[in-house]
Design a protein around this motif. Structure first.
Motif, PDB file in Angstrom:
ATOM      1  N   ILE A  43       0.824  -1.218   0.000  1.00 34.53           N
ATOM      2  CA  ILE A  43       0.000   0.000   0.000  1.00 34.53           C
ATOM      3  C   ILE A  43       0.860   1.272   0.000  1.00 34.53           C
ATOM      4  O   ILE A  43       0.506   2.278  -0.615  1.00 34.53           O
ATOM      5  N   GLN A  44       2.004   1.224   0.676  1.00 33.65           N
ATOM      6  CA  GLN A  44       2.894   2.382   0.673  1.00 33.65           C
ATOM      7  C   GLN A  44       3.488   2.602  -0.726  1.00 33.65           C
ATOM      8  O   GLN A  44       3.681   3.744  -1.158  1.00 33.65           O
ATOM      9  N   TYR A  45       3.730   1.508  -1.438  1.00 27.62           N
ATOM     10  CA  TYR A  45       4.203   1.647  -2.810  1.00 27.62           C
ATOM     11  C   TYR A  45       3.117   2.266  -3.686  1.00 27.62           C
ATOM     12  O   TYR A  45       3.417   3.035  -4.601  1.00 27.62           O
ATOM     13  N   CYS A  46       1.868   1.940  -3.390  1.00 32.50           N
ATOM     14  CA  CYS A  46       0.762   2.529  -4.156  1.00 32.50           C
ATOM     15  C   CYS A  46       0.784   4.054  -4.072  1.00 32.50           C
ATOM     16  O   CYS A  46       0.525   4.741  -5.065  1.00 32.50           O
ATOM     17  N   ILE A  47       1.095   4.579  -2.893  1.00 27.01           N
ATOM     18  CA  ILE A  47       1.145   6.035  -2.728  1.00 27.01           C
ATOM     19  C   ILE A  47       2.213   6.631  -3.648  1.00 27.01           C
ATOM     20  O   ILE A  47       1.987   7.640  -4.320  1.00 27.01           O
ATOM     21  N   VAL A  48       3.374   5.990  -3.698  1.00 30.98           N
ATOM     22  CA  VAL A  48       4.443   6.472  -4.585  1.00 30.98           C
ATOM     23  C   VAL A  48       3.984   6.396  -6.034  1.00 30.98           C
ATOM     24  O   VAL A  48       4.105   7.357  -6.800  1.00 30.98           O
ATOM     25  N   LEU A  49       3.439   5.265  -6.413  1.00 31.98           N
ATOM     26  CA  LEU A  49       3.019   5.052  -7.804  1.00 31.98           C
ATOM     27  C   LEU A  49       1.905   6.023  -8.202  1.00 31.98           C
ATOM     28  O   LEU A  49       1.996   6.713  -9.225  1.00 31.98           O
ATOM     29  N   PHE A  50       0.831   6.085  -7.389  1.00 32.92           N
ATOM     30  CA  PHE A  50      -0.317   6.930  -7.739  1.00 32.92           C
ATOM     31  C   PHE A  50       0.098   8.400  -7.856  1.00 32.92           C
ATOM     32  O   PHE A  50      -0.442   9.140  -8.670  1.00 32.92           O
ATOM     33  N   SER A  51       1.073   8.803  -7.031  1.00 29.90           N
ATOM     34  CA  SER A  51       1.486  10.216  -7.018  1.00 29.90           C
ATOM     35  C   SER A  51       2.223  10.616  -8.287  1.00 29.90           C
ATOM     36  O   SER A  51       2.366  11.808  -8.558  1.00 29.90           O
ATOM     37  N   THR A  52       2.681   9.633  -9.056  1.00 25.37           N
ATOM     38  CA  THR A  52       3.439   9.952 -10.282  1.00 25.37           C
ATOM     39  C   THR A  52       2.588   9.867 -11.540  1.00 25.37           C
ATOM     40  O   THR A  52       3.084  10.154 -12.636  1.00 25.37           O
ATOM     41  N   LEU A  53       1.325   9.496 -11.425  1.00 19.74           N
ATOM     42  CA  LEU A  53       0.516   9.210 -12.606  1.00 19.74           C
ATOM     43  C   LEU A  53      -0.181  10.433 -13.191  1.00 19.74           C
ATOM     44  O   LEU A  53      -0.826  10.329 -14.240  1.00 19.74           O
ATOM     45  N   GLY A  54      -0.081  11.575 -12.528  1.00 20.71           N
ATOM     46  CA  GLY A  54      -0.749  12.768 -13.038  1.00 20.71           C
ATOM     47  C   GLY A  54      -2.263  12.665 -13.000  1.00 20.71           C
ATOM     48  O   GLY A  54      -2.948  13.161 -13.907  1.00 20.71           O
ATOM     49  N   LEU A  55      -2.802  12.013 -11.965  1.00 17.92           N
ATOM     50  CA  LEU A  55      -4.253  11.824 -11.885  1.00 17.92           C
ATOM     51  C   LEU A  55      -4.997  13.154 -11.853  1.00 17.92           C
ATOM     52  O   LEU A  55      -6.106  13.269 -12.377  1.00 17.92           O
ATOM     53  N   SER A  56      -4.383  14.176 -11.229  1.00 16.16           N
ATOM     54  CA  SER A  56      -5.057  15.473 -11.147  1.00 16.16           C
ATOM     55  C   SER A  56      -5.247  16.094 -12.527  1.00 16.16           C
ATOM     56  O   SER A  56      -6.188  16.863 -12.751  1.00 16.16           O
ATOM     57  N   LYS A  57      -4.376  15.745 -13.468  1.00 21.42           N
ATOM     58  CA  LYS A  57      -4.490  16.298 -14.828  1.00 21.42           C
ATOM     59  C   LYS A  57      -5.609  15.637 -15.623  1.00 21.42           C
ATOM     60  O   LYS A  57      -5.996  16.125 -16.683  1.00 21.42           O
ATOM     61  N   LEU A  58      -6.126  14.512 -15.113  1.00 19.34           N
ATOM     62  CA  LEU A  58      -7.233  13.833 -15.794  1.00 19.34           C
ATOM     63  C   LEU A  58      -8.577  14.452 -15.445  1.00 19.34           C
ATOM     64  O   LEU A  58      -9.589  14.154 -16.088  1.00 19.34           O
ATOM     65  N   GLY A  59      -8.597  15.296 -14.394  1.00 19.40           N
ATOM     66  CA  GLY A  59      -9.845  15.932 -13.982  1.00 19.40           C
ATOM     67  C   GLY A  59     -10.400  16.834 -15.064  1.00 19.40           C
ATOM     68  O   GLY A  59      -9.653  17.572 -15.712  1.00 19.40           O
ATOM     69  N   LYS A  60     -11.713  16.782 -15.287  1.00 20.28           N
ATOM     70  CA  LYS A  60     -12.342  17.555 -16.351  1.00 20.28           C
ATOM     71  C   LYS A  60     -13.497  18.376 -15.784  1.00 20.28           C
ATOM     72  O   LYS A  60     -14.100  18.008 -14.782  1.00 20.28           O
ATOM     73  N   GLY A  61     -13.811  19.476 -16.468  1.00 19.93           N
ATOM     74  CA  GLY A  61     -14.964  20.289 -16.097  1.00 19.93           C
ATOM     75  C   GLY A  61     -14.583  21.500 -15.268  1.00 19.93           C
ATOM     76  O   GLY A  61     -13.435  21.657 -14.832  1.00 19.93           O
ATOM     77  N   ILE A  62     -15.583  22.387 -15.053  1.00 18.76           N
ATOM     78  CA  ILE A  62     -15.367  23.599 -14.256  1.00 18.76           C
ATOM     79  C   ILE A  62     -14.980  23.221 -12.834  1.00 18.76           C
ATOM     80  O   ILE A  62     -14.059  23.770 -12.252  1.00 18.76           O
ATOM     81  N   LYS A  63     -15.717  22.255 -12.255  1.00 14.18           N
ATOM     82  CA  LYS A  63     -15.319  21.668 -10.982  1.00 14.18           C
ATOM     83  C   LYS A  63     -14.725  20.312 -11.320  1.00 14.18           C
ATOM     84  O   LYS A  63     -15.458  19.351 -11.560  1.00 14.18           O
ATOM     85  N   PRO A  64     -13.397  20.217 -11.395  1.00 14.27           N
ATOM     86  CA  PRO A  64     -12.765  19.028 -11.973  1.00 14.27           C
ATOM     87  C   PRO A  64     -13.259  17.729 -11.350  1.00 14.27           C
ATOM     88  O   PRO A  64     -13.395  17.595 -10.135  1.00 14.27           O
ATOM     89  N   GLY A  65     -13.537  16.765 -12.233  1.00 16.76           N
ATOM     90  CA  GLY A  65     -13.948  15.445 -11.792  1.00 16.76           C
ATOM     91  C   GLY A  65     -13.102  14.386 -12.464  1.00 16.76           C
ATOM     92  O   GLY A  65     -12.806  14.478 -13.668  1.00 16.76           O
ATOM     93  N   LEU A  66     -12.685  13.367 -11.731  1.00 19.26           N
ATOM     94  CA  LEU A  66     -11.841  12.304 -12.262  1.00 19.26           C
ATOM     95  C   LEU A  66     -12.711  11.113 -12.640  1.00 19.26           C
ATOM     96  O   LEU A  66     -13.381  10.517 -11.791  1.00 19.26           O
ATOM     97  N   ASN A  67     -12.714  10.765 -13.926  1.00 20.69           N
ATOM     98  CA  ASN A  67     -13.393   9.560 -14.411  1.00 20.69           C
ATOM     99  C   ASN A  67     -12.452   8.377 -14.202  1.00 20.69           C
ATOM    100  O   ASN A  67     -11.333   8.358 -14.728  1.00 20.69           O
ATOM    101  N   ARG A  68     -12.907   7.381 -13.480  1.00 23.83           N
ATOM    102  CA  ARG A  68     -11.990   6.285 -13.147  1.00 23.83           C
ATOM    103  C   ARG A  68     -11.556   5.500 -14.382  1.00 23.83           C
ATOM    104  O   ARG A  68     -10.485   4.892 -14.391  1.00 23.83           O
ATOM    105  N   ASN A  69     -12.380   5.507 -15.439  1.00 22.12           N
ATOM    106  CA  ASN A  69     -11.975   4.799 -16.653  1.00 22.12           C
ATOM    107  C   ASN A  69     -10.750   5.442 -17.295  1.00 22.12           C
ATOM    108  O   ASN A  69      -9.950   4.761 -17.941  1.00 22.12           O
ATOM    109  N   ASP A  70     -10.601   6.767 -17.121  1.00 25.51           N
ATOM    110  CA  ASP A  70      -9.393   7.429 -17.618  1.00 25.51           C
ATOM    111  C   ASP A  70      -8.168   6.955 -16.853  1.00 25.51           C
ATOM    112  O   ASP A  70      -7.086   6.784 -17.425  1.00 25.51           O
ATOM    113  N   ALA A  71      -8.341   6.749 -15.545  1.00 25.74           N
ATOM    114  CA  ALA A  71      -7.225   6.243 -14.736  1.00 25.74           C
ATOM    115  C   ALA A  71      -6.916   4.788 -15.097  1.00 25.74           C
ATOM    116  O   ALA A  71      -5.747   4.387 -15.189  1.00 25.74           O
TER     117      ALA A  71
END
Length: 537
Positions: free
Chosen positions: A156-184
C-alpha cells in the motif's frame, strides 16, 4: 509524502526546486532507478482485473523501459477505484472511531466505516486526483472520492508512490474538476516484485527525509534573510546624523543584489525610503529658513486666501494625543495640522456604473478607489458614466489635487497620492476625499508622502472606524486633524526628487525579481524533466 510549499515570491521559488526534486525522486522510484534489482525477487505480481474490458481510446504506452522482472499492465488491470458513500457534514463528528475522507484528506470522523481495510483515497470531485493514505482497519470515504484497496502482492505504501506519479489530477475535467476512473484505468504502469516495492518505499522515505531537512534549512535561511533585511533597514531609520545615514546607506547599497531578492524585501526598502524622506533625513536641512517665520508666512497666506473665499476656514480640532506629537523636528521644519495647509476639501459622487472603464477622453468616468495608490495616481482605474446620467463637473479631478481613499478595507483606507497630470472628464467617487493645499508654500506631492508614512500615517490608522476590517472609513474632519511636519518648499522639492530617484532604483530591483525567479524555475524544470532515464545504469 510532503509537498513543497512556502512564502510568496523568492521563498516560493526556493522551495519550488524542492518540490521538483521530490517529484524527480518519485519518478526515479517507479522506474526502478533508485534500487537494485535481484533475480531472487522473482517476477512482479500478476494482474487481478484482466477481465475488465472497458478501455479509454487514448491508451498510452509505458513511458519508460521497465526492468525485465516487472509486470507491465494498465492501471485498471491491478487496481479498482470504488465510489465513496455520501455522508453529510452534520453526520460527522470529531470523536468517532473511523476517519472520514473527503476529496483531499480527513474531514472528520464517524462511528461506522464503509471501507474495512487500509486503502488509498483518490479525489474524485473538487481536488480530483489528490492521493491520501488510510492505514486504519476501517474508514469512511465520501462520495467525492474513490477508495482503492491494493490487491495481493502490491504494497500500500508503494501505491502512494506510484499513484502520485501518474498525473491523476491532470485527468480531472470540467469547471469543478472530476476524475473519471476509466481514464485512470487506461494508464500504463509497471509493478515490481513485492520485495523490491518495499525497498523502493524505504529508499523514497529516506530521500524524502533529506528533502524535509533541506526544506527546514531553506526556511531557516529565508527567516535569517528577512531578519538581516529588517536589521539593515532599521539601521537606516535609526541613523542619528546625516553622516551616519550616508554611511549606512552606502553599506546597504553595496549588497542590494543579495538583500533585496524578493517582493517583500523591496516593499520594505521602499517603505523605508518614504519614511526617511518624510522625516527629513534624505537631504540636508536648510540653513537659511527660520521655522517661526516659515509658519507665520503660511498662516498669513492662508488668512488672505480665506478672506478671498478661496480657502476653507479652519475648525477647532481635538487636541492631539502625545504619541502623535513629534518630539524633535529637523532644523527649519514646522509642526502643524493638515487643515492649516488646506485650500479646499471635498468628496465625490458614486453613481451606479458599469464595470467597464471610460473608453476615451470625451467620455466621462468615475474614479475607483484603486486609482489611488501610495504616491501613484492611476487614471485608468475608472468606471464609465452611463449615458443616462449627467456628469457633476465640480468633481472632475485636476492636476494639483491630492487624493486619499476614504472607505474600503482597512489596508486600503487613507492611501494617498497627488495628481500631477490627468486626462479630462474623470470624477472622484464618494469613497475618495480630494483636497488642495497652499501651493505657494506646500508641495502636493510632499503632503501625499507625509500622509502615507510616519507620524501622520499612524494618526490616520488610529482614526479609522467601522463595523469590520473589511468596511472601514475615515471622515474629512479626522483627516483635517492629521499631524504634519513640513520643511520649506525648496527642501520639500529636493526631498521628492531624491525619493523619485531611489524609488526608480527600487523599481529596477523589483523588475529583476521575476526574471531571476523565472530562470530558477526554468532550471529546476529542465533539471528534473529532461533527464534521460532510458540509458541510466
Amino acid at each position: 509524502m510532503k509537498s513543497g510549499a512556502g512564502r510568496r515570491s523568492n521563498s516560493v521559488i526556493d522551495l519550488y526546486g524542492l518540490t521538483k526534486l521530490r517529484e524527480l525522486i518519485q519518478r526515479f522510484a517507479i522506474q526502478g532507478k533508485l534500487t537494485q534489482q535481484y533475480e531472487s525477487d522473482g517476477n512482479g505480481p500478476r494482474p487481478t482485473n484482466l477481465e475488465r474490458k472497458k478501455r479509454n481510446t487514448d491508451d498510452q504506452p509505458l513511458a519508460f523501459t521497465a526492468p525485465k522482472n516487472w509486470t507491465e499492465a494498465k492501471f485498471g488491470d491491478f487496481f479498482t477505484l470504488e465510489y465513496g458513500d455520501n455522508l453529510p457534514a452534520k453526520a460527522r463528528s470529531q470523536s468517532g472511531e473511523f476517519p472520514v475522507f473527503g476529496s483531499n484528506g480527513v474531514v472528520g470522523t464517524h462511528h461506522s466505516a464503509c471501507v474495512f481495510n487500509p486503502c488509498v483515497v483518490v479525489g474524485r470531485k473538487g481536488s480530483a486526483g489528490a492521493v491520501n493514505l488510510s492505514l486504519s482497519e476501517g474508514c469512511w470515504v465520501t462520495d467525492v472520492a474513490y477508495s482503492c484497496v491494493p490487491p495481493q502482492g502490491v504494497d500500500i505504501q508503494y501505491c502512494i508512490v506510484l499513484f502520485s506519479t501518474l498525473g491523476l489530477s491532470k485527468l480531472g475535467k470540467g469547471i469543478k474538476p472530476g476524475l473519471n476512473r476509466n481514464d485512470a484505468y487506461a494508464l500504463s504502469i509497471a509493478v515490481p516484485p513485492l520485495s523490491e516495492q518495499k525497498r523502493i518505499v524505504a529508499k523514497v522515505n529516506e530521500l524524502m527525509g533529506l528533502c524535509d531537512e533541506l526544506e527546514r534549512q531553506t526556511q531557516d535561511s529565508i527567516k535569517a534573510h528577512q531578519t538581516l533585511v529588517e536589521t539593515c533597514l532599521a539601521a537606516l531609520v535609526n541613523s542619528e546624523t546625516p553622516e551616519a545615514l550616508r554611511e549606512n546607506w552606502s553599506r546597504l547599497e553595496d549588497h542590494f543584489d543579495i538583500l533585496f531578492t524578493s517582493e517583500e524585501s523591496v516593499d520594505r526598502l521602499e517603505r523605508t525610503i518614504l519614511e526617511l524622506g518624510a522625516s527629513g533625513r534624505l537631504v540636508p536641512q536648510s540653513e537659511e529658513e527660520d521655522s517661526e517665520l516659515f509658519l507665520q508666512r503660511i498662516r498669513s497666506n492662508k488668512d488672505k486666501l480665506i478672506k478671498a473665499k478661496r480657502a476653507i476656514k479652519p475648525k477647532k480640532l481635538p487636541k492631539l494625543e502625545e504619541k502623535h506629537i513629534p518630539q524633535k523636528l529637523p532644523r527649519g521644519w514646522i509642526h502643524c495640522r493638515l487643515q492649516d495647509l488646506l485650500m479646499t476639501m471635498d468628496a465625490g459622487w458614486s453613481p451606479n456604473c458599469p464595470v467597464d472603464p471610460s473608453p476615451n477622453d470625451e467620455t466621462w468616468g468615475v474614479l475607483k478607489t484603486t486609482a489611488v495608490q501610495s504616491l501613484e495616481y492611476r487614471q485608468y482605474e475608472n468606471k464609465v458614466l452611463p449615458d443616462r446620467l449627467s456628469p457633476k463637473e465640480q468633481y472632475e479631478v485636476k492636476a494639483g489635487d491630492v487624493l486619499i481613499t476614504r472607505a474600503g478595507p482597512r489596508n486600503r483606507v487613507a492611501i494617498c497620492c497627488s495628481v500631477e497630470g490627468t486626462r479630462p472628464r474623470l470624477m472622484i467617487s464618494d469613497k475618495i476625499i480630494r483636497f488642495s493645499v497652499v501651493e505657494t508654500e506646500v508641495s502636493p506631492r510632499f503632503i501625499a508622502l507625509s500622509l502615507n508614512v510616519g507620524n501622520a500615517a499612524d494618526y490616520l490608522e488610529s482614526m479609522k472606524s467601522g463595523m469590520a476590517s473589511s468596511q472601514m472609513n475615515i471622515s474629512q474632519d479626522k483627516l483635517k486633524g492629521a499631524p504634519i511636519i513640513l520643511p520649506p518648499l525648496v527642501e520639500q522639492e529636493k526631498i521628492m526628487i531624491k525619493v523619485d530617484e531611489l524609488l526608480t532604483a527600487c523599481k529596477n530591483l523589483r523588475g529583476a525579481i521575476p526574471k531571476a525567479n523565472k530562470l530558477r524555475s526554468l532550471i529546476a524544470d529542465q533539471l528534473t524533466s529532461n533527464i534521460n532515464l532510458s540509458n541510466a545504469p
